[in-house]
Design a protein around this motif. Structure first.
Motif, short mmCIF file in Angstrom:
data_model
loop_
_atom_site.label_atom_id
_atom_site.label_comp_id
_atom_site.label_asym_id
_atom_site.label_seq_id
_atom_site.Cartn_x
_atom_site.Cartn_y
_atom_site.Cartn_z
N UNK B 164 0.11 -7.32 8.91
CA UNK B 164 -0.30 -8.46 9.96
C UNK B 164 -0.94 -9.89 9.44
N UNK B 165 -1.39 -10.04 8.27
CA UNK B 165 -1.92 -11.04 7.52
C UNK B 165 -0.82 -11.82 6.79
N UNK B 166 0.33 -11.29 6.73
CA UNK B 166 1.62 -11.79 5.87
C UNK B 166 0.91 -12.07 4.37
N UNK B 167 0.23 -10.95 4.01
CA UNK B 167 -0.33 -10.80 2.38
C UNK B 167 1.05 -10.89 1.65
N UNK B 168 0.68 -11.37 0.42
CA UNK B 168 1.68 -11.25 -0.73
C UNK B 168 1.92 -10.06 -1.36
N UNK B 169 0.59 -9.24 -1.42
CA UNK B 169 0.81 -8.00 -1.84
C UNK B 169 -0.36 -7.01 -1.56
N UNK B 170 -0.15 -5.73 -1.30
CA UNK B 170 -1.14 -4.83 -1.04
C UNK B 170 -1.44 -4.15 -2.40
N UNK B 171 -2.80 -4.34 -2.79
CA UNK B 171 -3.16 -3.41 -4.11
C UNK B 171 -3.97 -2.25 -3.40
N UNK B 172 -3.37 -1.10 -3.88
CA UNK B 172 -3.99 0.08 -3.63
C UNK B 172 -4.81 0.58 -5.02
N UNK B 173 -5.89 0.51 -5.09
CA UNK B 173 -6.73 0.90 -6.21
C UNK B 173 -7.17 2.15 -6.01
N UNK B 174 -6.78 2.89 -7.44
CA UNK B 174 -7.08 4.59 -7.30
C UNK B 174 -7.77 4.83 -8.76
N UNK B 175 -7.81 6.14 -8.96
CA UNK B 175 -8.76 6.57 -10.29
C UNK B 175 -7.38 6.83 -11.48
N UNK B 176 -6.25 6.47 -11.17
CA UNK B 176 -5.05 6.69 -12.01
C UNK B 176 -4.33 5.55 -12.26
N UNK B 177 -3.61 5.23 -13.25
CA UNK B 177 -3.01 3.97 -13.61
C UNK B 177 -1.65 3.69 -12.72
N UNK B 178 -1.17 4.62 -11.90
CA UNK B 178 -0.35 4.21 -11.06
C UNK B 178 0.55 5.57 -10.67
N UNK B 179 1.78 5.38 -10.13
CA UNK B 179 2.52 6.50 -10.00
C UNK B 179 3.31 7.17 -11.23
N UNK B 180 3.12 8.21 -11.37
CA UNK B 180 3.84 8.95 -12.70
C UNK B 180 5.03 9.56 -12.50
N UNK B 181 5.83 9.72 -13.60
CA UNK B 181 7.20 10.31 -13.28
C UNK B 181 6.90 11.90 -12.97
#
Lengths: 424, 424
Positions: B164-181
């Motif tokens: 809605x804000x036309x943001x450049x990015x949405x950062x989702x902070x979590x307790x792991x480094x990212x999506x893993x294989x």
């Protein structure tokens, strides 16, 4: 069928058991054929716990965010209360201050109610539901931010809502049986006052009786709304606060004095050696007003002819003491006073009673009683229906006890049951 | 200058120390010249504690009141976060879902976002402030009641607001480094995926990868909004979820398989001896749909010519198991099936990869790897970019490990750091 607004403090809804007990009481009122609107405070120590969290992340949290934080407390208690009512088969809906139409100014932490537009509450009542409203909170007219009403806020919410809804009565539930002729912890023979006028209740509240906040009584008086202060732990009648307490009683038997209040939260500052010139006192109190410090009693000694100087003493909330001293030191040179004395070992004892108007001997009886009890009077102030004296902090109990007895307020039998402090 | 929307889960703001740490990170983003809007979940276990309170007062709390209760959790965390930011000298303002303009339908507990009207957020940004928004909550368009968005709700709030804000990015902070294989707890050699497509991420989410909720990825894809999944405990780049992950890389080196997901939360029901007539299967699944039970995989055996009967197996969330069995027993006589079998000792293992489209040998390699590992396949389902199999619950780990190795996903070095579960 009457419309009853009930307010329950934090100590009445301190845990799940308390919430269920309160729910039963609300349902009983509904079953008796009344429409019921309930105002509820945060559970037990929730507010203090949230304040503690705030302190952990910020030494001086912004007022807007502090209000956002604190108002979550009522959100929890009101939702739980609505659930508890639903679980015994009655329909209940909870409303935030904003949803209930409690419109305030933007003074975070001590907002004043500007307007109440309880459309959603009326709708809920119209559908036969019990409306549960968050006390202590509103929404600012200009910024649409969430605000809190400060001390006594939930009582004020209840009275304001009752006035806007044209309710028949506003019941303030607390953990004592009503308003007493004195604090039963000091005077075990204190009696519950069955009926009292708004004016007297306001004087008692202003003089330290903590059971109702001044602001809430002011509000009730303005709308001539009867308040019934009573215990959530019993079904006994409590104290009715009304415009004319004598209308149903026998006026001949009304006591001259309604009650004795005391306040240990004040301190005294004496400005020593003020040059006795026009305007010096004004400068002192202008300085304090600019620092947003509320002054209670003021005494100016007779000027000593030899020095042309005088002492000015005043009382103020002890918590404002250091701010007041700082502000006054800044103007010491300009005013030319000699020194400042600070004394927080004082207490205020007040006699309140509409009967004073027609009984000129009250002051004499009061002072004689204090003298007999060996209590020294430091300062005096009076209104039409009140006499207050400042005494030493360790003489407060003796002064209250002596005054209570001198005006025949002692009960034949001790009936007071006290459960501890009241909620906000 | 970019507009960055950041979302922090409950584990990142579990206590005052966590809130201060997150505040520092937000301020760093602001200092780097970005406009920042933050979406925050409730602190740590707050939601569970509130649910526990609700259970204490009511066995079946009304959805409206449960939502009113639960939404107080984000109110607390967002106000504290705004205070923490203010205490380091930056301006922050917190907003409830309602204030942030998150408009939903009226389905309490799992409301869907209908519209986002972030006027107050834009105003705050325009004044140079950091906006802190309560995740997981909104306000219903029709009833003006407070709603919650259900599982993954805060992620969805963040993506919807970013869109809605036309943001450049949405950062989702979590307790792991990212999506893993694969889940690094099963496959220590799992690698962080640097970039992945919305379609693949949706398949992974639907197949049990818990790091992002399906709904939030769907939302991002619809608005072509880049999501950056990363750890709030480090400054490492995480995983970018985008429409075309190959655009910046070398397409030749893109792996055929992006990752291996697993799900231990399903159960299998077999309807034994269903008369092999037109419409019987339809009746079974209509019965389940009416009971609001979501079916995942379905297998119908070839009918035995001798009996004219067949078996139909399907998988569903294990938590819906007893409801499904109850619903089916009610229609047993009408349909005429022989019996029901229930098995919750199953797991689903899924291969996801856009490269499958052009590599027909994937299924063969997958099944061979499972056979070599001694894993028996009970059911199979496929999509254009996914192959899922149902295996025994105790064979899930072996199946994931075998598949991961078979498609050369194992890293040379173990790099994963796992901190535990994610917030809502």
């Amino acid at each position: 069928m009457a419309l009853v607004v009930q307010k329950y403090g934090g100590s009445s809804v301190a845990d799940a058991a308390g919430i269920k007990r309160v729910a039963q009481r609300i349902v009983a009122t509904k079953k008796a054929g009344n429409d019921v609107v309930v105002v509820v405070s945060a559970m037990g120590d929730t507010t203090d716990e949230l304040l503690d969290l705030a302190q952990q992340v910020s030494p001086l949290p912004p007022g807007r965010e502090l209000d956002m934080l604190l108002t979550s407390g009522e959100r929890i208690s009101m939702a739980l209360l609505a659930m508890a009512i639903a679980s015994v088969g009655y329909e209940a809906r909870s409303f935030t201050g904003s949803q209930a139409g409690v419109i305030t100014d933007s003074t975070h932490g001590k907002a004043r109610i500007i307007d109440v537009t309880p459309g959603r509450i009326q709708e809920a009542i119209g559908e036969g539901q019990i409306a549960i409203v968050a006390g202590f909170q509103g929404v600012s007219q200009n910024t649409k931010d969430i605000t809190t009403l400060g001390r006594g806020g939930s009582d004020t919410t209840a009275v304001a809502l009752a006035a806007a809804l044209d309710a028949d009565v506003c019941e303030i539930y607390t953990d004592v049986d009503g308003v007493f002729t004195a604090d039963p912890r000091i005077v075990p023979a204190a009696r519950k006052i069955p009926r009292i006028s708004y004016d007297e209740m306001m004087e008692l509240a202003a003089c330290g009786a903590k059971i109702l906040h001044l602001r809430c009584v002011e509000y009730a008086r303005r709308f001539n709304l009867p308040i019934h202060v009573r215990s959530s732990f019993s079904t006994k009648e409590g104290t009715w606060v009304v415009s004319d307490p004598d209308s149903e009683g026998n006026e001949m038997e009304q006591p001259i004095i309604s009650g004795v209040a005391h306040d240990r939260s004040e301190a005294k500052i004496t400005v020593v050696g003020v040059p006795d010139k026009v305007g010096e006192a004004a400068t002192i109190f202008k300085t304090l007003a600019d620092a947003e410090i509320n002054i209670d009693m003021i005494v100016q000694n007779v000027s000593a002819a030899a020095t042309g100087r005088t002492d000015i003493s005043f009382t103020l909330p002890a918590t404002d003491g250091s701010a007041a001293l700082t502000a006054l030191k800044k103007v010491q040179e300009r005013i030319g006073f000699e020194s400042l004395q600070f004394d927080d070992q004082i207490g205020k004892v007040s006699l309140v009673g509409a009967g004073m108007r027609s009984h000129p001997g009250v002051t004499a009886t009061f002072f004689a009683a204090l003298a007999d009890a060996g209590v020294n009077i430091e300062m005096i102030s009076t209104s039409e229906i009140r006499i207050s004296v400042i005494v030493g902090l360790d003489e407060v109990d003796a002064a209250v006890t002596a005054a209570h007895r001198a005006f025949d307020l002692d009960a034949d039998q001790v009936e007071a049951v006290v459960y501890g402090g009241t909620g906000r």
